[in-house]
Motif scaffolding. Structure first.
Motif, PDB file in Angstrom:
ATOM      1  N   VAL A 138       0.544  -0.561  -0.135  1.00 31.06           N
ATOM      2  CA  VAL A 138      -0.121   0.227   0.155  1.00 31.06           C
ATOM      3  C   VAL A 138       0.759   1.546  -0.029  1.00 31.06           C
ATOM      4  N   SER A 139       0.621   1.865  -0.790  1.00 31.54           N
ATOM      5  CA  SER A 139       1.441   3.300  -0.703  1.00 31.54           C
ATOM      6  C   SER A 139       0.570   4.777  -1.186  1.00 31.54           C
ATOM      7  N   GLU A 140       0.588   5.223   0.114  1.00 27.86           N
ATOM      8  CA  GLU A 140      -0.148   6.648   0.330  1.00 27.86           C
ATOM      9  C   GLU A 140       0.904   7.398  -0.038  1.00 27.86           C
ATOM     10  N   PHE A 141       0.352   8.858  -1.057  1.00 29.40           N
ATOM     11  CA  PHE A 141       0.733   9.904  -1.144  1.00 29.40           C
ATOM     12  C   PHE A 141       0.142  11.452  -1.926  1.00 29.40           C
ATOM     13  N   TYR A 142       0.541  12.430  -1.624  1.00 31.66           N
ATOM     14  CA  TYR A 142      -0.184  13.502  -1.963  1.00 31.66           C
ATOM     15  C   TYR A 142      -0.333  13.792  -3.732  1.00 31.66           C
ATOM     16  N   THR A 143      -1.191  13.687  -3.699  1.00 31.10           N
ATOM     17  CA  THR A 143      -1.533  14.430  -5.615  1.00 31.10           C
ATOM     18  C   THR A 143      -1.043  16.218  -5.343  1.00 31.10           C
ATOM     19  N   ILE A 144      -0.679  16.355  -6.218  1.00 31.56           N
ATOM     20  CA  ILE A 144      -0.176  17.669  -6.601  1.00 31.56           C
ATOM     21  C   ILE A 144      -1.547  18.499  -6.800  1.00 31.56           C
ATOM     22  N   ASP A 145      -1.191  19.702  -6.251  1.00 34.11           N
ATOM     23  CA  ASP A 145      -2.541  20.646  -6.362  1.00 34.11           C
ATOM     24  C   ASP A 145      -2.564  20.996  -8.590  1.00 34.11           C
ATOM     25  N   PRO A 146      -3.910  20.346  -8.731  1.00 36.12           N
ATOM     26  CA  PRO A 146      -4.491  20.357 -10.513  1.00 36.12           C
ATOM     27  C   PRO A 146      -3.451  21.712 -11.674  1.00 36.12           C
ATOM     28  N   ASP A 147      -4.294  22.997 -10.227  1.00 37.66           N
ATOM     29  CA  ASP A 147      -3.445  24.100 -11.035  1.00 37.66           C
ATOM     30  C   ASP A 147      -1.857  24.559 -11.044  1.00 37.66           C
ATOM     31  N   SER A 148      -0.752  24.018  -9.739  1.00 38.51           N
ATOM     32  CA  SER A 148      -0.199  23.786 -10.659  1.00 38.51           C
ATOM     33  C   SER A 148       0.131  22.948 -11.548  1.00 38.51           C
ATOM     34  N   ILE A 149      -0.018  22.427 -12.434  1.00 39.17           N
ATOM     35  CA  ILE A 149       0.321  21.611 -13.515  1.00 39.17           C
ATOM     36  C   ILE A 149       0.167  22.020 -15.285  1.00 39.17           C
ATOM     37  N   ARG A 150       0.955  22.151 -15.744  1.00 40.89           N
ATOM     38  CA  ARG A 150       0.582  23.313 -17.053  1.00 40.89           C
ATOM     39  C   ARG A 150      -0.793  22.992 -18.071  1.00 40.89           C
ATOM     40  N   GLU A 151      -1.204  23.986 -18.252  1.00 42.19           N
ATOM     41  CA  GLU A 151      -1.860  23.948 -18.919  1.00 42.19           C
ATOM     42  C   GLU A 151      -2.273  23.254 -19.961  1.00 42.19           C
ATOM     43  N   GLU A 152      -3.695  22.243 -19.555  1.00 45.20           N
ATOM     44  CA  GLU A 152      -3.635  21.252 -20.821  1.00 45.20           C
ATOM     45  C   GLU A 152      -3.859  20.965 -22.389  1.00 45.20           C
ATOM     46  N   PRO A 153      -3.532  20.965 -23.570  1.00 44.92           N
ATOM     47  CA  PRO A 153      -3.293  21.376 -24.642  1.00 44.92           C
ATOM     48  C   PRO A 153      -5.516  21.152 -25.435  1.00 44.92           C
ATOM     49  N   ASP A 154      -4.975  22.656 -25.908  1.00 48.71           N
ATOM     50  CA  ASP A 154      -6.193  20.957 -27.100  1.00 48.71           C
ATOM     51  C   ASP A 154      -5.896  20.607 -28.432  1.00 48.71           C
ATOM     52  N   VAL A 155      -6.190  19.764 -28.384  1.00 50.31           N
ATOM     53  CA  VAL A 155      -6.029  18.493 -29.470  1.00 50.31           C
ATOM     54  C   VAL A 155      -6.631  19.887 -30.987  1.00 50.31           C
ATOM     55  N   PRO A 156      -6.267  19.333 -31.836  1.00 47.56           N
ATOM     56  CA  PRO A 156      -5.983  20.421 -32.683  1.00 47.56           C
ATOM     57  C   PRO A 156      -6.808  19.481 -33.472  1.00 47.56           C
ATOM     58  N   ASP A 157      -7.812  19.634 -34.407  1.00 52.95           N
ATOM     59  CA  ASP A 157      -8.415  19.362 -35.384  1.00 52.95           C
ATOM     60  C   ASP A 157      -8.103  19.399 -37.029  1.00 52.95           C
ATOM     61  N   ILE A 158      -6.725  18.938 -37.087  1.00 54.43           N
ATOM     62  CA  ILE A 158      -6.779  19.371 -38.806  1.00 54.43           C
ATOM     63  C   ILE A 158      -6.753  18.249 -39.583  1.00 54.43           C
ATOM     64  N   GLU A 159      -7.459  18.502 -40.455  1.00 53.12           N
ATOM     65  CA  GLU A 159      -7.521  17.060 -41.598  1.00 53.12           C
ATOM     66  C   GLU A 159      -6.074  16.701 -42.369  1.00 53.12           C
ATOM     67  N   LEU A 160      -5.590  15.830 -42.327  1.00 51.06           N
ATOM     68  CA  LEU A 160      -4.011  14.769 -42.715  1.00 51.06           C
ATOM     69  C   LEU A 160      -4.787  13.611 -43.125  1.00 51.06           C
ATOM     70  N   PRO A 161      -4.542  14.336 -44.825  1.00 46.67           N
ATOM     71  CA  PRO A 161      -5.365  12.886 -45.581  1.00 46.67           C
ATOM     72  C   PRO A 161      -4.483  11.947 -45.911  1.00 46.67           C
ATOM     73  N   ASN A 162      -3.110  11.378 -45.510  1.00 46.02           N
ATOM     74  CA  ASN A 162      -1.923  10.044 -46.008  1.00 46.02           C
ATOM     75  C   ASN A 162      -2.058   9.585 -43.952  1.00 46.02           C
ATOM     76  N   MET A 163      -2.435   8.384 -44.338  1.00 41.39           N
ATOM     77  CA  MET A 163      -3.128   7.491 -43.387  1.00 41.39           C
ATOM     78  C   MET A 163      -1.945   6.083 -43.713  1.00 41.39           C
ATOM     79  N   ALA A 164      -2.071   5.947 -42.379  1.00 41.33           N
ATOM     80  CA  ALA A 164      -0.959   4.185 -42.338  1.00 41.33           C
ATOM     81  C   ALA A 164      -1.494   3.638 -41.674  1.00 41.33           C
ATOM     82  N   ALA A 165      -1.836   2.170 -41.351  1.00 45.62           N
ATOM     83  CA  ALA A 165      -2.088   1.594 -40.026  1.00 45.62           C
ATOM     84  C   ALA A 165      -0.859   0.219 -40.655  1.00 45.62           C
ATOM     85  N   PRO A 166       0.175   0.405 -39.847  1.00 45.31           N
ATOM     86  CA  PRO A 166       1.144  -0.653 -39.765  1.00 45.31           C
ATOM     87  C   PRO A 166       0.882  -1.398 -38.824  1.00 45.31           C
ATOM     88  N   ASP A 167       1.030  -3.090 -38.422  1.00 43.67           N
ATOM     89  CA  ASP A 167       1.741  -3.442 -37.599  1.00 43.67           C
ATOM     90  C   ASP A 167       2.212  -3.364 -36.359  1.00 43.67           C
TER      91      ASP A 167
END
Lengths: 292, 292, 292
Positions: A138-167
């Motif tokens: 059992v490990s018990e530890f403090y979390t971090i104040d969320p406001d002190s963490i780098r702001e979350e990014p927007d995920v850009p919704d770009i059209e990227l027409p070239n696709m690949a799905a390798p193994d």
């Protein structure tokens, strides 16, 4: 009934010692939790985790603003997932990952994580059982104040027409092989052939300054969403692309799809059929040298 | 008849080339000799070895006076054990261990060690056979003047009423897991539950300065010799406790028993059923900070 | 027909994308090419490769002039070997080795290397297929101007009457074991027993300055070509001898023969039955201290 009870082979039950009150509780076998932590760990040391009714979500961007990851994990990925309303915590990824690693994947050791209320900063309580060895960590530890963490990014919704799905394994091996000789990497497509190219400096052609061009081709792995015959993507830092692909491979994504276009970021999307995770990495291109 | 003869599968015998005169001779398969050397190696680089009629004994304390080990190996642990009277040598542990490691455990390769008389300092001659590869390694080196080695410690005979006997492998895994996150460790007991706790700094409670408390519990592993319900032991440096436990685990002790009490050293005793070794480690506690 | 075609299990063939014109072409499974590159890599980072009608030849000497290697690989070692006339290139060993390592030995992945004509410096094009992962790696890089590479050594034709032919794996294990404790090494012979001796400093006898003598004996491995009962060879730097022997072991020579005499270099000759390679290493002795 917890999984630990079923696995217990002793006279007495080796169970979780549940805390009196918890704002959120997750019970799961080790593998999905260990795997999901590897995804943000590819880019950051700490991140915000949003715990909602239907599952948890993480978005994070690396300190240099080059790579981002967006991860969605449905409640059904876990044996038990219970949240009182909705909750955001700041997670020290390495602490939780090292503690949870005590639960072995092969033995299917069970893990329980509780978020405990406490004034300004919540605590995390991570318990891992090893039923066949009759022990519980059992490990018990403090979390971090969320406001002190780098702001979350927007995920850009770009059209990227070239696709690949390798193994997925092949892709992981390819990037690991290229990484041994090169610091830059680019993606391109020639009909149905997906190509990862790389070279020591940021140029694509062999010349007096650029002594090596190194490519891995996947002959039937690519397609276009706009009908073009072929296309090339941008040049990326090897580190970011290999960290993202390495994390998807290590976390055992069942399918990886890459989307790319010239002078655009690359999107790498992983899907997990059984666990239901989806993860999207985006990596920004390097500014290419003028000699291109 | 030496074991080498039995294992030999060639036309000619690959045997030990016995020296003309020896003050002591040990012949054994690799495993027990390699294992016993790992125990003092956890604390020191050189030690005195007392070779008596009925077996050999080693006691050693680390340079900082924090950990000691006392090891007793009966003559019957070895295939051949012969000493002319009694003898004390100063042993460079690493030299003998590296030479003996040439004999493989899995192949049950035989080893012969001779103590050769020579003026002031005896020499050691360690021979290891690899019968299936038709080769024999012989290392000859000076022992160390026993008087130049740090004096042997007394093993304090303290009553430590709190006892625990967890599975040896589980204990080794527990301490290895805790070591990844923490530099301090403490033992305690709650009824029949044995607990190893650890944290980054020398305090037991989670607080603003102490961001993590990490415990491994063994539910049915502890008992008391004085009837108390529960007890806590002292705080120790992780390095010493993990070196001692790691050595007992690596040397494949069949049973490990820990004894502890508050403000006292911890005793860790290993027993080997087949080989007949007994080894006792004692580790002194750290002086705890006043905030406790 | 290339091996890749036979191994291909998909609908479409995963083959090599042959360049329009090549001065030389080699097609082979990964193992022999990866193995042969390890031999000069033991001593140098770059070397001249002479491609002749009947095979390729490499000779190289290390920068300190202590070790040399001479390697001969017949055309029949490869599935395809085609050279237009004869050709000498300067090879950056590490670049080709890292690229070719993409082809796995266990899966018998096929490799194709082309030498492409280009003005002053030829280019090399190394392609490795992984048929079961449906991918192909192609690395293209400049060769090195052969005139800028250290001149090739003459291989001295010295009569060295003391011979030994120990098992290759055993020899590799012996030198690896001795290397852990010692920086100097010498060879000797006692009748049919071949002995590799080593010690921390350059002396053969145990004395106050030389605290260890360490030998591995191979009882039926030696003979003489001049009828002498026994003989001793010179003292060598451990690094050179272990690099040469380690490379022959790693490259899976089927037979290794050592020839030696006092105050002479040692010759170590490797033979490969199936592949047809022969490789000869020669290592110059150290100048021994006067106390000998």
């Amino acid at each position: 009934m917890s999984k630990a009870v079923q696995q217990d082979d002793g006279d007495r039950e080796l169970g979780f010692d549940a805390p009196a009150e918890a704002d959120a509780t997750i019970v799961t076998s080790a593998d999905p939790l260990r795997s999901l932590l590897e995804l943000p760990q590819a880019l950051v040391e700490e991140c915000r985790v949003h715990l909602e009714d239907d599952g948890l979500k993480i978005r994070a961007v690396d300190p240099a603003n080059v790579g981002l990851v967006s991860l969605s994990v449905p409640a059904s990925s876990f044996e038990t997932y219970a949240v009182a309303g909705s909750l955001t915590i700041g997670l020290p990824l390495d602490t939780l990952a090292k503690s949870v690693r005590f639960a072995r994947k092969r033995q299917d050791d069970p893990v329980r994580v509780d978020v405990l209320p406490e004034g300004e900063r919540a605590r995390l309580r991570a318990a891992a059982l090893r039923p066949n060895q009759r022990m519980r960590r059992v490990s018990e530890f403090y979390t971090i104040d969320p406001d002190s963490i780098r702001e979350e990014p927007d995920v850009p919704d770009i059209e990227l027409p070239n696709m690949a799905a390798p193994d997925v394994d092949a892709l992981g091996d390819a990037i690991a092989g290229l990484e041994r000789l090169n610091e830059h990497v680019w993606l391109s497509r020639d009909g149905e052939t997906f190509i990862i190219g790389s070279q020591p400096i940021g140029e694509r052609q062999l010349n007096e300054d650029n002594e090596l061009v190194d490519t891995v081709a996947f002959p039937e792995a690519a397609w276009s969403e706009n009908g073009a015959d072929s296309a090339r993507g941008s040049v990326f830092s090897m580190d970011y692309l290999s960290d993202a692909i390495g994390a998807l491979d290590a976390a055992k994504a069942d399918r990886v799809t890459l989307s790319f276009g010239d002078e655009f970021p690359t999107r790498i999307r992983g899907e997990w059929v059984e666990w239901g995770f989806t993860a999207t990495f985006m990596v920004a291109p390097r500014i290419e040298s003028e000699s291109q």
